[in-house]
Design an enzyme around this catalytic site. Sequence first.
Site, PDB file in Angstrom:
ATOM      1  N   ASP A  40      64.833  33.619   0.648  1.00  0.00           N
ATOM      2  CA  ASP A  40      64.581  32.266   0.135  1.00  0.00           C
ATOM      3  C   ASP A  40      64.770  32.393  -1.370  1.00  0.00           C
ATOM      4  O   ASP A  40      65.066  33.481  -1.874  1.00  0.00           O
ATOM      5  CB  ASP A  40      63.137  31.814   0.481  1.00  0.00           C
ATOM      6  CG  ASP A  40      63.098  30.296   0.718  1.00  0.00           C
ATOM      7  OD1 ASP A  40      63.551  29.566  -0.186  1.00  0.00           O
ATOM      8  OD2 ASP A  40      62.643  29.869   1.793  1.00  0.00           O
ATOM      9  N   LEU A  58      71.103  29.819  -2.401  1.00  0.00           N
ATOM     10  CA  LEU A  58      72.241  29.612  -1.491  1.00  0.00           C
ATOM     11  C   LEU A  58      73.442  28.959  -2.164  1.00  0.00           C
ATOM     12  O   LEU A  58      74.528  28.928  -1.588  1.00  0.00           O
ATOM     13  CB  LEU A  58      71.806  28.763  -0.289  1.00  0.00           C
ATOM     14  CG  LEU A  58      70.836  29.447   0.682  1.00  0.00           C
ATOM     15  CD1 LEU A  58      70.289  28.447   1.686  1.00  0.00           C
ATOM     16  CD2 LEU A  58      71.523  30.612   1.399  1.00  0.00           C
ATOM     17  N   SER A 117      69.819  19.340  12.886  1.00  0.00           N
ATOM     18  CA  SER A 117      68.637  18.484  13.034  1.00  0.00           C
ATOM     19  C   SER A 117      68.944  17.307  13.951  1.00  0.00           C
ATOM     20  O   SER A 117      70.105  16.871  14.058  1.00  0.00           O
ATOM     21  CB  SER A 117      68.228  17.963  11.660  1.00  0.00           C
ATOM     22  OG  SER A 117      67.322  16.888  11.795  1.00  0.00           O
ATOM     23  N   ASN A 118      67.897  16.779  14.535  1.00  0.00           N
ATOM     24  CA  ASN A 118      68.027  15.538  15.319  1.00  0.00           C
ATOM     25  C   ASN A 118      68.575  14.405  14.453  1.00  0.00           C
ATOM     26  O   ASN A 118      69.129  13.444  14.974  1.00  0.00           O
ATOM     27  CB  ASN A 118      66.670  15.177  15.935  1.00  0.00           C
ATOM     28  CG  ASN A 118      65.639  14.689  14.928  1.00  0.00           C
ATOM     29  OD1 ASN A 118      65.528  13.501  14.676  1.00  0.00           O
ATOM     30  ND2 ASN A 118      64.873  15.592  14.334  1.00  0.00           N
ATOM     31  N   TYR A 142      70.720  13.380   4.546  1.00  0.00           N
ATOM     32  CA  TYR A 142      70.290  14.635   5.159  1.00  0.00           C
ATOM     33  C   TYR A 142      70.972  14.850   6.519  1.00  0.00           C
ATOM     34  O   TYR A 142      71.511  15.929   6.797  1.00  0.00           O
ATOM     35  CB  TYR A 142      68.765  14.587   5.309  1.00  0.00           C
ATOM     36  CG  TYR A 142      68.158  15.647   6.175  1.00  0.00           C
ATOM     37  CD1 TYR A 142      68.128  16.978   5.771  1.00  0.00           C
ATOM     38  CD2 TYR A 142      67.597  15.323   7.419  1.00  0.00           C
ATOM     39  CE1 TYR A 142      67.544  17.953   6.582  1.00  0.00           C
ATOM     40  CE2 TYR A 142      67.015  16.292   8.216  1.00  0.00           C
ATOM     41  CZ  TYR A 142      66.994  17.599   7.790  1.00  0.00           C
ATOM     42  OH  TYR A 142      66.438  18.560   8.595  1.00  0.00           O
ATOM     43  N   ARG A 180      56.644   9.335  18.570  1.00  0.00           N
ATOM     44  CA  ARG A 180      58.062   9.726  18.500  1.00  0.00           C
ATOM     45  C   ARG A 180      58.223  11.216  18.772  1.00  0.00           C
ATOM     46  O   ARG A 180      59.125  11.644  19.493  1.00  0.00           O
ATOM     47  CB  ARG A 180      58.616   9.376  17.109  1.00  0.00           C
ATOM     48  CG  ARG A 180      60.005   9.890  16.872  1.00  0.00           C
ATOM     49  CD  ARG A 180      60.590   9.422  15.538  1.00  0.00           C
ATOM     50  NE  ARG A 180      61.760  10.208  15.256  1.00  0.00           N
ATOM     51  CZ  ARG A 180      61.762  11.320  14.529  1.00  0.00           C
ATOM     52  NH1 ARG A 180      60.648  11.774  13.973  1.00  0.00           N
ATOM     53  NH2 ARG A 180      62.870  11.995  14.371  1.00  0.00           N
TER      54      ARG A 180
HETATM   55  C1  15L Z   1      63.723  17.135  10.428  1.00  0.00           C
HETATM   56  O1  15L Z   1      64.906  17.431  10.507  1.00  0.00           O
HETATM   57  C2  15L Z   1      62.894  17.545   9.291  1.00  0.00           C
HETATM   58  O2  15L Z   1      63.263  18.789   8.774  1.00  0.00           O
HETATM   59  C3  15L Z   1      61.410  17.534   9.614  1.00  0.00           C
HETATM   60  O3  15L Z   1      60.709  17.603   8.408  1.00  0.00           O
HETATM   61  C4  15L Z   1      61.001  16.299  10.407  1.00  0.00           C
HETATM   62  O4  15L Z   1      61.156  15.158   9.619  1.00  0.00           O
HETATM   63  C5  15L Z   1      61.853  16.220  11.649  1.00  0.00           C
HETATM   64  O5  15L Z   1      63.213  16.256  11.351  1.00  0.00           O
HETATM   65  C6  15L Z   1      61.556  14.982  12.501  1.00  0.00           C
HETATM   66  O6  15L Z   1      62.492  14.250  12.830  1.00  0.00           O
HETATM   67  O7  15L Z   1      60.409  14.781  12.865  1.00  0.00           O
END
Ligand code: 15L
Length: 278
Positions: A40, A58, A117-118, A142, A180
């Site tokens: 990190d 990074l 990520s979702n 993001y 959710r």
């Molecule tokens: C993510 O991608 C984030 O990193 C996390 O902090 C949450 O916000 C999560 O999604 C979410 O959708 O709950």
Amino acid sequence: MAERDDHVNRKIVLTGAAGGIGTMTRPLLARLYPGLVLSDRVAPEALQPGERFTAADLTRPDEVAVLLEGAHSVIHLGGHSVEGTWEQILQANIIGCHTLFEAARQAGVQRIVFASSNHAVGFYLRRRKIRTDVTVRPDSRYGVSKAFGEALGALYADKHGIAVTCLRIGNVGPVPLDVRRLSIWISPEDLVQLFQIGLEHPDIRFEIFYGASDNEASWWDNSVARKLGYRPTGKAEDHRAHAEAEQRKIGPDPVGDLFQGGAFCSAEFTNDVKRAGP
Ligand code: 15L
């Protein structure tokens, strides 16, 4: 998994080790991978005896090259983990991700597990059940950066033969935080199981999995992960009472409540909801 013995002791780098997911999964990973090297920008608090740490920014190719020297695999969690300004996302998630993949190619890294990520697919309606091969529908800058990371992963897999696994992670934690999250929650143990498949399964070339536990209310078809051996043990429903109690403290979100990405969708939203989301 036949390959396990070959590289279980090799250098495996965990970026973003000081962040939320890094902190929850580090102890579990340490038991599986004695060659784990944490990274990190600054060292995690309470580094345990025996944990190895190399600092790297990074966005700095020179520092990332040193970090990846001799590495067999990378779990790439590093970056900006929520919505941010374009400049923040550009540096941490676009430039940072490209720097990581390119340094990995140059170092001869064989496998990368990328924390997508979702929010790469956050504008799908909650009433849809989606597979991993749907068109990306990001809900934020993001989310766009995560879709970029997935595309970069596909490029490095197809062009350079790195075995890349992208995890569209829901929300990681001991329990689902609200209603959710009953649909997208993943326990740290189940996430580590997905890391393990990405690091060890012999058939990985380029894969996308949903980072979710065995959730009854899931919006995602995770059959690809299941086919490769994923057997989640966490069940969001076991925590429904807690999630509903927490939900009562949050006001309704007329836009966010329609879409899988929730508040990431409603933030800065200027569209008509009928025109948004597939
Ligand atoms: C993510 O991608 C984030 O990193 C996390 O902090 C949450 O916000 C999560 O999604 C979410 O959708 O709950």
